[in-house]
Design a protein around this motif. Sequence first.
Motif, PDB file in Angstrom:
ATOM      1  N   LYS A   1       0.925  -1.171   0.118  1.00 16.66           N
ATOM      2  CA  LYS A   1      -0.007  -0.060   0.009  1.00 16.66           C
ATOM      3  C   LYS A   1       0.812   1.245   0.017  1.00 16.66           C
ATOM      4  O   LYS A   1       0.574   2.307  -0.781  1.00 16.66           O
ATOM      5  CB  LYS A   1      -0.851  -0.129   1.423  1.00 16.66           C
ATOM      6  CG  LYS A   1      -1.945   1.109   1.292  1.00 16.66           C
ATOM      7  CD  LYS A   1      -2.730   0.903   2.567  1.00 16.66           C
ATOM      8  CE  LYS A   1      -3.777   2.292   2.459  1.00 16.66           C
ATOM      9  NZ  LYS A   1      -4.576   2.275   3.757  1.00 16.66           N
ATOM     10  N   ILE A   2       2.140   1.151   0.955  1.00 22.80           N
ATOM     11  CA  ILE A   2       2.976   2.413   0.632  1.00 22.80           C
ATOM     12  C   ILE A   2       3.470   2.511  -0.413  1.00 22.80           C
ATOM     13  O   ILE A   2       3.718   3.565  -0.978  1.00 22.80           O
ATOM     14  CB  ILE A   2       3.973   2.314   1.920  1.00 22.80           C
ATOM     15  CG1 ILE A   2       3.144   2.164   3.333  1.00 22.80           C
ATOM     16  CG2 ILE A   2       4.890   3.261   1.969  1.00 22.80           C
ATOM     17  CD1 ILE A   2       4.087   1.806   4.480  1.00 22.80           C
ATOM     18  N   ARG A   3       4.196   1.588  -1.165  1.00 26.50           N
ATOM     19  CA  ARG A   3       4.805   1.537  -2.379  1.00 26.50           C
ATOM     20  C   ARG A   3       3.930   2.030  -3.572  1.00 26.50           C
ATOM     21  O   ARG A   3       4.153   2.841  -4.490  1.00 26.50           O
ATOM     22  CB  ARG A   3       5.615   0.486  -2.745  1.00 26.50           C
ATOM     23  CG  ARG A   3       4.759  -0.714  -3.199  1.00 26.50           C
ATOM     24  CD  ARG A   3       4.729  -0.988  -4.535  1.00 26.50           C
ATOM     25  NE  ARG A   3       3.939  -2.031  -5.030  1.00 26.50           N
ATOM     26  CZ  ARG A   3       3.639  -2.478  -6.224  1.00 26.50           C
ATOM     27  NH1 ARG A   3       4.725  -2.006  -7.204  1.00 26.50           N
ATOM     28  NH2 ARG A   3       2.890  -3.307  -6.775  1.00 26.50           N
ATOM     29  N   THR A   4       2.547   1.670  -3.322  1.00 30.45           N
ATOM     30  CA  THR A   4       1.501   2.131  -4.408  1.00 30.45           C
ATOM     31  C   THR A   4       1.377   3.674  -4.321  1.00 30.45           C
ATOM     32  O   THR A   4       1.531   4.378  -5.382  1.00 30.45           O
ATOM     33  CB  THR A   4       0.410   1.603  -4.102  1.00 30.45           C
ATOM     34  OG1 THR A   4       0.639   0.302  -4.308  1.00 30.45           O
ATOM     35  CG2 THR A   4      -0.556   1.839  -5.460  1.00 30.45           C
ATOM     36  N   ILE A   5       1.278   3.983  -3.179  1.00 31.66           N
ATOM     37  CA  ILE A   5       1.098   5.715  -2.941  1.00 31.66           C
ATOM     38  C   ILE A   5       2.366   6.476  -3.440  1.00 31.66           C
ATOM     39  O   ILE A   5       2.127   7.711  -4.137  1.00 31.66           O
ATOM     40  CB  ILE A   5       0.558   6.069  -1.635  1.00 31.66           C
ATOM     41  CG1 ILE A   5      -0.272   7.458  -1.672  1.00 31.66           C
ATOM     42  CG2 ILE A   5       1.321   5.888  -0.621  1.00 31.66           C
ATOM     43  CD1 ILE A   5      -0.940   7.932  -0.309  1.00 31.66           C
ATOM     44  N   LEU A   6       3.498   5.958  -3.067  1.00 34.30           N
ATOM     45  CA  LEU A   6       4.701   6.807  -3.363  1.00 34.30           C
ATOM     46  C   LEU A   6       4.971   6.548  -5.156  1.00 34.30           C
ATOM     47  O   LEU A   6       5.485   7.524  -5.436  1.00 34.30           O
ATOM     48  CB  LEU A   6       5.714   5.906  -2.404  1.00 34.30           C
ATOM     49  CG  LEU A   6       5.994   6.220  -1.187  1.00 34.30           C
ATOM     50  CD1 LEU A   6       7.158   5.224  -0.691  1.00 34.30           C
ATOM     51  CD2 LEU A   6       6.153   7.617  -0.955  1.00 34.30           C
ATOM     52  N   LEU A   7       4.710   5.565  -5.497  1.00 35.26           N
ATOM     53  CA  LEU A   7       4.860   5.514  -7.213  1.00 35.26           C
ATOM     54  C   LEU A   7       3.942   6.405  -7.650  1.00 35.26           C
ATOM     55  O   LEU A   7       4.190   6.960  -8.786  1.00 35.26           O
ATOM     56  CB  LEU A   7       4.579   4.013  -7.428  1.00 35.26           C
ATOM     57  CG  LEU A   7       5.399   2.915  -7.361  1.00 35.26           C
ATOM     58  CD1 LEU A   7       5.225   1.499  -7.691  1.00 35.26           C
ATOM     59  CD2 LEU A   7       7.056   3.351  -7.970  1.00 35.26           C
ATOM     60  N   GLU A   8       2.794   6.571  -7.221  1.00 37.12           N
ATOM     61  CA  GLU A   8       1.772   7.510  -7.967  1.00 37.12           C
ATOM     62  C   GLU A   8       1.565   9.076  -7.361  1.00 37.12           C
ATOM     63  O   GLU A   8       1.235   9.797  -8.160  1.00 37.12           O
ATOM     64  CB  GLU A   8       0.471   7.026  -7.582  1.00 37.12           C
ATOM     65  CG  GLU A   8      -0.341   5.855  -7.988  1.00 37.12           C
ATOM     66  CD  GLU A   8      -1.450   5.215  -7.216  1.00 37.12           C
ATOM     67  OE1 GLU A   8      -1.964   5.764  -6.423  1.00 37.12           O
ATOM     68  OE2 GLU A   8      -2.020   4.193  -7.852  1.00 37.12           O
ATOM     69  N   THR A   9       2.559   9.335  -6.505  1.00 37.60           N
ATOM     70  CA  THR A   9       2.559  10.741  -6.223  1.00 37.60           C
ATOM     71  C   THR A   9       3.579  11.475  -6.988  1.00 37.60           C
ATOM     72  O   THR A   9       4.256  11.046  -7.424  1.00 37.60           O
ATOM     73  CB  THR A   9       3.120  10.903  -4.660  1.00 37.60           C
ATOM     74  OG1 THR A   9       3.130  12.406  -4.435  1.00 37.60           O
ATOM     75  CG2 THR A   9       4.627  10.625  -4.309  1.00 37.60           C
ATOM     76  N   PRO A  10       3.202  12.765  -7.403  1.00 37.57           N
ATOM     77  CA  PRO A  10       4.075  13.430  -8.290  1.00 37.57           C
ATOM     78  C   PRO A  10       4.942  14.158  -7.424  1.00 37.57           C
ATOM     79  O   PRO A  10       6.006  14.964  -8.029  1.00 37.57           O
ATOM     80  CB  PRO A  10       2.892  14.695  -8.622  1.00 37.57           C
ATOM     81  CG  PRO A  10       1.851  14.707  -7.779  1.00 37.57           C
ATOM     82  CD  PRO A  10       1.651  13.616  -7.197  1.00 37.57           C
ATOM     83  N   VAL A  11       5.033  14.342  -5.978  1.00 39.71           N
ATOM     84  CA  VAL A  11       6.021  14.868  -5.050  1.00 39.71           C
ATOM     85  C   VAL A  11       7.440  14.162  -5.338  1.00 39.71           C
ATOM     86  O   VAL A  11       7.410  12.759  -5.351  1.00 39.71           O
ATOM     87  CB  VAL A  11       5.540  14.837  -3.753  1.00 39.71           C
ATOM     88  CG1 VAL A  11       6.540  15.537  -2.819  1.00 39.71           C
ATOM     89  CG2 VAL A  11       4.340  15.651  -3.507  1.00 39.71           C
ATOM     90  N   LEU A  12       8.269  14.725  -5.305  1.00 39.81           N
ATOM     91  CA  LEU A  12       9.774  13.893  -5.405  1.00 39.81           C
ATOM     92  C   LEU A  12       9.931  13.424  -3.960  1.00 39.81           C
ATOM     93  O   LEU A  12       9.682  13.755  -2.955  1.00 39.81           O
ATOM     94  CB  LEU A  12      10.992  15.166  -5.266  1.00 39.81           C
ATOM     95  CG  LEU A  12      12.369  14.664  -5.448  1.00 39.81           C
ATOM     96  CD1 LEU A  12      12.702  13.972  -6.610  1.00 39.81           C
ATOM     97  CD2 LEU A  12      13.343  15.839  -5.006  1.00 39.81           C
ATOM     98  N   THR A  13      10.250  12.071  -4.111  1.00 36.37           N
ATOM     99  CA  THR A  13      10.369  11.268  -2.806  1.00 36.37           C
ATOM    100  C   THR A  13      11.664  10.737  -2.895  1.00 36.37           C
ATOM    101  O   THR A  13      12.511  10.335  -3.873  1.00 36.37           O
ATOM    102  CB  THR A  13       9.715   9.830  -2.958  1.00 36.37           C
ATOM    103  OG1 THR A  13       9.679   9.137  -4.348  1.00 36.37           O
ATOM    104  CG2 THR A  13       8.263  10.390  -3.090  1.00 36.37           C
ATOM    105  N   ILE A  14      12.284  10.777  -1.319  1.00 37.55           N
ATOM    106  CA  ILE A  14      13.699  10.588  -1.280  1.00 37.55           C
ATOM    107  C   ILE A  14      13.651   9.436   0.103  1.00 37.55           C
ATOM    108  O   ILE A  14      12.911   9.817   0.914  1.00 37.55           O
ATOM    109  CB  ILE A  14      14.443  11.692  -0.948  1.00 37.55           C
ATOM    110  CG1 ILE A  14      14.589  12.525  -2.113  1.00 37.55           C
ATOM    111  CG2 ILE A  14      15.899  11.319  -0.641  1.00 37.55           C
ATOM    112  CD1 ILE A  14      15.173  14.140  -1.636  1.00 37.55           C
TER     113      ILE A  14
END
Length: 401
Positions: free
Chosen positions: A117-130
């Motif tokens: 669930k976490i990886r799905t929302i991270l892949l879909e967000t337009p915000v740069l993720t680090i």
Amino acid sequence: YGLVGSEMCIRDRYSTHVKEYVSMTRRVFFMVALLFGFGSVALRAVEDTTVVATTDDDLESVVSARPLVYHVPIEGTIDGGLAEFLTRAVKKAESDSADALLLEMNTYGGRVDAADKIRTILLETPVLTITFVHNNAASAGALISMATDTIAMSPGAAIGAATPVDQAGTPGSSKVISYFRSIMGETARATGRSPVIAEAMVDSSIVVPGFEDSPRPLTLRTDQAIAAGIAQQEAKSVEEVLQLNGLGDAEVRRIEENWAENVVRFLTNPMVSGLLLTIGALGLIGELSNPGFGLPGIAGIVCLTLFFGAHYIVDLAQWTDLLIFLVGVSLIIAELFVPGGILGILGVALVITGLFMSLLGKIQYITAPDLTDAFTSVGLAFILTIIGLSLIHISEPTRPY
């Protein structure tokens, strides 16, 4: 006259049983209505806490030209409560048009469904993720890291060893491993990393020359992860990570878990779940065996509401699980008026099925530790309920249990 008298006696007894059953059924439906009511209110309360009110800091960021970065700690076990917390953090970053979302990672893993669930929302967000791997990103932590745009690791950190295992370290079934290997590989592909190396972290049969010579799940040190293209940077602190990503002058806001998320994580603990089920069962039994509606019924409803509500919030329990549980309870009650054993056995089976389903979540994500936790909760509830009923019977032998 004898036959007529006997017939009237039978009718009177039948009428009495029917009235008792109708009365008890009404009480059950009343308790179910309260259960749904309490559940809706509790769910609304938790959902409301996920909305963070606008503050002066938020208004300042609109005026300020400084980049905005949200800093989110990920520590301990990856579970459903953490997934809800990360979901809120990502939505907050999106709503505030943040320039980056920084995850500071130190975990040995956890539930596969929560990590997915976490990886799905991270892949879909337009915000740069680090992701800043500050020591450990094992198992589910590795999957979450793979879903972010950039991975930075501290000296001496490690990432990998993502094979689903039980508490004794025994690998999960081939079906579970195959599924987790697939989502690891596709997640790496989606973020521009090597799917082969990602899958080698899950499947010990995949050997990557130069990194692992023996058939075991791949784990990479910081220098190895950078050489393999899994990680992009080495850093000693959050400040250094921001500097390396051109965000050295950013306004950094740390997001912590709120009270509702902490409560949900506490309530979904296997031991706590078992206690809630115990009090719920004893409360309902005590209420159904005595006329009126008092403290036992209220305690039972509150505990079952907390149990099903918390597991519903973290996407483990569904309404169908609650329905199966309630049908089972109804059949057990019916057994009291229509002896024979079949209704009682079927009712107990449905109750146990509903409880297990609410503890396990989606079938494709079930691992050995999940089964262990479910057996712990249900087993603890069963044992404590039997002990509680025995103590009540000893102190009050005339009670109709």
